[in-house]
Design an enzyme around this catalytic site. Structure first.
Site, PDB file in Angstrom:
ATOM      1  N   THR A   1       0.869  -1.182   0.000  1.00  0.00           N
ATOM      2  CA  THR A   1       0.000   0.000   0.000  1.00  0.00           C
ATOM      3  C   THR A   1       0.899   1.223   0.000  1.00  0.00           C
ATOM      4  O   THR A   1       2.056   1.148   0.412  1.00  0.00           O
ATOM      5  CB  THR A   1      -0.880   0.040   1.261  1.00  0.00           C
ATOM      6  OG1 THR A   1      -0.023   0.141   2.398  1.00  0.00           O
ATOM      7  CG2 THR A   1      -1.732  -1.198   1.380  1.00  0.00           C
TER       8      THR A   1
ATOM      9  N   GLU B   1      -5.838  -3.983  -0.201  1.00  0.00           N
ATOM     10  CA  GLU B   1      -6.146  -5.104   0.698  1.00  0.00           C
ATOM     11  C   GLU B   1      -7.312  -5.947   0.197  1.00  0.00           C
ATOM     12  O   GLU B   1      -7.610  -6.999   0.747  1.00  0.00           O
ATOM     13  CB  GLU B   1      -6.482  -4.567   2.097  1.00  0.00           C
ATOM     14  CG  GLU B   1      -5.287  -4.032   2.870  1.00  0.00           C
ATOM     15  CD  GLU B   1      -4.999  -2.553   2.605  1.00  0.00           C
ATOM     16  OE1 GLU B   1      -5.397  -2.043   1.531  1.00  0.00           O
ATOM     17  OE2 GLU B   1      -4.372  -1.915   3.466  1.00  0.00           O
TER      18      GLU B   1
ATOM     19  N   LYS C   1     -14.794  15.682  13.631  1.00  0.00           N
ATOM     20  CA  LYS C   1     -15.764  15.495  14.709  1.00  0.00           C
ATOM     21  C   LYS C   1     -16.020  16.828  15.381  1.00  0.00           C
ATOM     22  O   LYS C   1     -15.219  17.303  16.174  1.00  0.00           O
ATOM     23  CB  LYS C   1     -15.261  14.455  15.714  1.00  0.00           C
ATOM     24  CG  LYS C   1     -15.386  13.059  15.162  1.00  0.00           C
ATOM     25  CD  LYS C   1     -15.166  11.995  16.204  1.00  0.00           C
ATOM     26  CE  LYS C   1     -15.275  10.623  15.541  1.00  0.00           C
ATOM     27  NZ  LYS C   1     -14.777   9.548  16.367  1.00  0.00           N
TER      28      LYS C   1
ATOM     29  N   TRP D   1     -20.238  13.800  13.399  1.00  0.00           N
ATOM     30  CA  TRP D   1     -19.312  13.644  12.279  1.00  0.00           C
ATOM     31  C   TRP D   1     -19.676  14.558  11.107  1.00  0.00           C
ATOM     32  O   TRP D   1     -20.847  14.648  10.720  1.00  0.00           O
ATOM     33  CB  TRP D   1     -19.334  12.190  11.786  1.00  0.00           C
ATOM     34  CG  TRP D   1     -18.673  11.230  12.718  1.00  0.00           C
ATOM     35  CD1 TRP D   1     -18.326  11.466  14.020  1.00  0.00           C
ATOM     36  CD2 TRP D   1     -18.286   9.885  12.438  1.00  0.00           C
ATOM     37  NE1 TRP D   1     -17.744  10.355  14.570  1.00  0.00           N
ATOM     38  CE2 TRP D   1     -17.714   9.354  13.622  1.00  0.00           C
ATOM     39  CE3 TRP D   1     -18.358   9.061  11.315  1.00  0.00           C
ATOM     40  CZ2 TRP D   1     -17.219   8.055  13.705  1.00  0.00           C
ATOM     41  CZ3 TRP D   1     -17.871   7.773  11.394  1.00  0.00           C
ATOM     42  CH2 TRP D   1     -17.302   7.267  12.567  1.00  0.00           C
TER      43      TRP D   1
HETATM   44  P1  ADP Z   1      -3.375   3.594  -1.558  1.00  0.00           P
HETATM   45  O1  ADP Z   1      -4.100   4.842  -1.136  1.00  0.00           O
HETATM   46  O2  ADP Z   1      -2.410   3.047  -0.577  1.00  0.00           O
HETATM   47  O3  ADP Z   1      -2.921   3.599  -2.963  1.00  0.00           O
HETATM   48  P2  ADP Z   1      -5.500   1.992  -2.385  1.00  0.00           P
HETATM   49  O4  ADP Z   1      -5.168   2.272  -3.773  1.00  0.00           O
HETATM   50  O5  ADP Z   1      -5.733   0.621  -1.943  1.00  0.00           O
HETATM   51  O6  ADP Z   1      -4.424   2.479  -1.434  1.00  0.00           O
HETATM   52  O7  ADP Z   1      -6.669   2.980  -1.982  1.00  0.00           O
HETATM   53  C1  ADP Z   1      -7.768   2.569  -1.256  1.00  0.00           C
HETATM   54  C2  ADP Z   1      -8.569   3.747  -0.819  1.00  0.00           C
HETATM   55  O8  ADP Z   1      -8.869   4.627  -1.901  1.00  0.00           O
HETATM   56  C3  ADP Z   1      -9.926   3.336  -0.288  1.00  0.00           C
HETATM   57  O9  ADP Z   1      -9.863   2.877   1.023  1.00  0.00           O
HETATM   58  C4  ADP Z   1     -10.706   4.620  -0.438  1.00  0.00           C
HETATM   59  O10 ADP Z   1     -10.456   5.512   0.620  1.00  0.00           O
HETATM   60  C5  ADP Z   1     -10.144   5.222  -1.700  1.00  0.00           C
HETATM   61  N1  ADP Z   1     -11.034   4.918  -2.829  1.00  0.00           N
HETATM   62  C6  ADP Z   1     -10.933   3.907  -3.703  1.00  0.00           C
HETATM   63  N2  ADP Z   1     -11.924   3.954  -4.613  1.00  0.00           N
HETATM   64  C7  ADP Z   1     -12.684   5.026  -4.304  1.00  0.00           C
HETATM   65  C8  ADP Z   1     -13.855   5.617  -4.867  1.00  0.00           C
HETATM   66  N3  ADP Z   1     -14.453   5.129  -5.945  1.00  0.00           N
HETATM   67  N4  ADP Z   1     -14.348   6.709  -4.266  1.00  0.00           N
HETATM   68  C9  ADP Z   1     -13.762   7.236  -3.173  1.00  0.00           C
HETATM   69  N5  ADP Z   1     -12.656   6.735  -2.613  1.00  0.00           N
HETATM   70  C10 ADP Z   1     -12.121   5.641  -3.156  1.00  0.00           C
END
Ligand code: ADP
Length: 542
Positions: A185, A331, A441, A446
């Protein structure tokens, strides 16, 4: 009583065999450093994967050893995916856009023994080479000519590496839970963490994304993955496409290049594509500037970050392309939800339909979801209550790779905490309202920073916006809007707040607006709110 069915392991090797049998002639097209339009077939691809597996076998790697890649989307990268995983090694895709310290950390943490790299990253690796001593062999994804001034030790070109190797390989019979791929990640908090995909999880995820109410992939499709193969296995497409025999068009390093993408979409008759929102902005701008339309493309998958409505509208109105919103994370292999309409929604008004399409979509079969409050009570699926989003399923990680210390990402019942905050409506459509760490918050209630940001960028003078919580003497925390204006645009704090009034709850309105020249981003191009909070650590409301 046990069922009397064959216990056939779900192996990536079986996808390769199926494609060789059934789609040997189906075409793969790539842009690479040494060829603007390379083309060959699945048949040739998997022959060369066998040659690569033979070449890797000469290095005396042990089962489970990591083979790192620093590469764009192209045919050689696909060969590495299959050669490594199907011979019992692990294909570790590395994001070349990470900061140097993170790259060094990841390569050492994964203990990559071989590194296959695009020629473009040779200068980067030459800088890092003294700090990644565990790498025994470098392979440059090119023909001989590009190695003239390369100073990496033990380096060979890919074509040299596989030359003369047999076109068959004795693919081992693996257990389906054998690790196949590794992806870290991007680590917006702390060090990057390794997610270790198995053969089984990769095959099941590939099945799932092909389903009609997900990407609806078929042998008649031509897919252009703009999402990088180092970004969660290009969302599983390198497994899904050979599974169903779709043509793949790989854009190489030209992922954010409007003219190249446009040419590929048209000349290769691409029907479906997938990528994060920012790449679509580049393509749409190019098409607008050249008064061009896309004639073959039917649908686009957008995920990784929330897709602005303006992108969906422009694709639909100018190009008759339907944008599907999707959500997931490393993940989760990564896809968790996908937005397709349910029956009955065809009679919705435009406005009602946009409200549904703005959501991140419905959980697909295989991914269970729930939202919970601070005390871990499950919240209703009413589209209003928002809480921590948790998931579980066969392609969700159960732990991180060689984590130092305990992972706090799973609860006692094994649910994975996504770190996202969301609502789920009665039809099952999930909508992200925040990251757990970014939610504000105010007086115990929220506030969704994402909703405030989306509202603010709806103002014609605003290019990009971020909202963070700042300490407040009475409410503990209140929202601060930090915005970047469009070039030459003029707008005041009062005008922005006036514009937002009525669009969000009154008590959500930011207490202040700051204008900046640019906002910090992560290596994957997402807003880096942790960085922004650090930049503004001394900021106080008046
Ligand atoms: P990294 O940020 O480490 O590259 P990922 O690519 O796995 O990790 O990103 C996952 C995160 O990206 C999700 O937990 C979410 O917060 C955000 N995300 C992914 N797809 C969407 C979406 N369609 N809309 C909003 N947020 C998203």
């Amino acid at each position: 009583m046990r069922g009397l069915m064959m216990d056939t392991p779900l192996l990536i090797t079986s996808i390769m065999r199926h494609a060789q049998r059934n789609f040997a002639d189906r075409e793969l097209v790539s842009v690479t450093s040494d060829n603007p339009r390379h083309r060959y077939t699945y048949g040739e691809c998997f022959q060369r994967a066998a040659q690569l597996a033979n070449a890797l076998a000469r290095l005396n790697l042990k089962p489970g050893d990591r083979v790192g890649t620093l590469a764009w989307n192209d045919y050689r990268h696909l060969e590495i995916y299959y050669a490594a995983a199907c011979s019992g090694l692990i294909c570790h895709t590395i994001n070349p856009r990470l900061f140097e310290e993170q790259l060094v950390y990841i390569i050492n943490h994964a203990e990559d023994r071989v590194l296959l790299t695009d020629p473009l990253f040779i200068p980067l690796l030459e800088k890092l080479v003294d700090r990644i001593k565990g790498v025994e062999q470098f392979v440059v994804l090119s023909g001989q000519q590009e190695l003239a001034d390369c100073e990496l030790p033990n380096v060979v070109t890919y074509e040299e590496f596989i030359r003369g190797e047999p076109e068959q390989f004795a693919w081992p019979d693996l257990d389906e839970n054998t690790a196949a791929g590794l992806c870290y990640t991007s680590g917006t908090t702390g060090n990057p963490k390794g997610v270790l995909f198995s053969h089984r999880s990769s095959v099941l995820h590939a099945y799932a994304i092909c389903l009609p109410d997900v990407m609806c992939l078929s042998a008649r499709d031509a897919m252009l993955p703009v999402v990088p193969m180092f970004h969660v296995n290009a969302w599983g497409l390198p497994y899904a496409c050979p599974m169903i025999g779709a043509k793949i068009v790989f854009p190489g390093a030209k992922m954010a290049d409007g003219p190249t993408l446009h040419a590929l979409f048209e000349e290769e008759a691409v029907t479906i594509s997938a990528g994060v929102p920012t790449v679509w902005l580049v393509l749409l701008e190019h098409l607008r500037a050249n008064d061009a339309v896309l004639t073959h493309l039917q649908r686009v998958v957008v995920g990784g970050a929330a897709c602005p409505k303006s992108i969906m509208e422009e694709f639909q109105n100018r190009h008759s392309v339907w944008v599907h919103h999707a959500w997931g994370m490393t993940e989760m292999s990564p896809v968790g939800t996908y937005n397709t309409l349910k029956p009955g929604m065809e009679v919705f008004t435009d406005e009602e339909r946009w409200q549904v399409r703005a959501k991140q979509g419905r959980g697909m079969y295989g991914v269970e979801m729930k939202i919970t409050d601070d005390d871990d009570n499950e919240l209703p699926w009413d589209g209003k209550a928002f809480g921590a989003l948790k998931v579980r399923g066969p392609w969700v990680c159960s732990d991180y790779y060689r984590l130092e210390g305990e992972s706090d990402a799973h609860d006692a019942d094994g649910w994975f905490e996504t770190g996202d905050v969301a609502t789920i409506d009665a039809e099952g459509f999930m909508q992200i309202t925040d990251r757990t760490k970014d939610v504000i918050k105010s007086g115990g209630e929220w506030i969704s920073s994402i909703e405030l940001e989306n509202t603010a960028v709806g103002h014609p003078a605003i290019h990009e916006a971020a909202v963070i919580g700042v300490a407040h003497p009475k409410w503990l925390e209140r929202p601060l809007l930090v915005a970047v204006k469009k070039p030459d645009a003029e707008v005041t704090k009062e005008e922005i707040l006036e514009f937002m009034t009525g669009k969000v709850a009154k008590w959500w309105l930011p207490d202040d607006v700051l204008f900046v020249d640019e906002l910090p981003h992560t290596a994957t191009g997402k807003l880096n709110k942790r960085g922004l909070r650090q930049q503004l650590v001394d900021y106080r409301f008046e």
